[in-house]
Design an enzyme around this catalytic site. Structure first.
Site, PDB file in Angstrom:
ATOM      1  CD  GLU A  41     -40.986  -2.581  71.970  1.00 25.72           C
ATOM      2  OE1 GLU A  41     -40.081  -3.049  71.252  1.00 25.72           O
ATOM      3  OE2 GLU A  41     -41.212  -3.406  72.992  1.00 25.72           O
ATOM      4  CD  GLU A  79     -39.505  -3.104  77.260  1.00 20.26           C
ATOM      5  OE1 GLU A  79     -40.440  -3.287  76.341  1.00 20.26           O
ATOM      6  OE2 GLU A  79     -38.937  -1.819  77.353  1.00 20.26           O
TER       7      GLU A  79
END
Length: 144
Positions: free
Chosen positions: A53, A73
């Site tokens: 990210e 995640e």
């Protein structure tokens, strides 16, 4: 990041406060994305979750062919929280982004380049040099 002695916004914050730990990662990614000076992520090895990210927030991403990229995640019941769910569809399109996010699909460097996740592939020994050249090209308006 190519520098030539100039100070970035991020370096000003670190120098001013001594530590970056109390700043949120979202704040850092917003600084990277909005910076007037380009940032190029050089990825060698795994870039998973928050690491990827942060790379999304850079102006370009260069990787080795053996790098592993993904947002795993959801395997742990956590949603990607540093802007990855917004930046990933801009890079690869909604269908591929949903597949990567919802299925926690990992992508290797060669495939990631083909789907638009990476801007370039380099060998590990030339990765930093290639990223610096990309940075200079962006500054000179030879790359988007």
């Amino acid at each position: 990041m190519y520098d030539e002695g100039r100070t970035t916004q991020l370096e000003l914050i670190i120098g001013k406060h001594g530590k970056l730990g109390f700043w949120s990662i979202e704040f850092v990614t917003d600084i990277l994305e909005a910076a007037r000076k380009p940032f190029v992520a050089a990825i060698d090895g795994p870039a998973l979750g928050g690491g990827l990210e942060i790379a999304f927030a850079c102006h370009a991403r260069i990787s080795t062919s053996s790098a592993v990229l993904g947002l795993p995640e959801l395997r742990y019941g956590i949603l990607p929280g540093f802007g990855g769910t917004q930046r990933l569809p801009r890079l690869v399109g909604l269908r591929k982004a949903l597949e990567m996010i919802l299925m926690s699909k990992l992508v290797y460097g060669d495939n990631a380049r083909g789907m638009g996740l990476l801007d370039g592939i380099s060998s590990a020994d030339l990765l930093t040099t290639t990223a610096c050249h990309w940075d200079k090209d962006i500054i000179a308006h030879r790359r988007p």
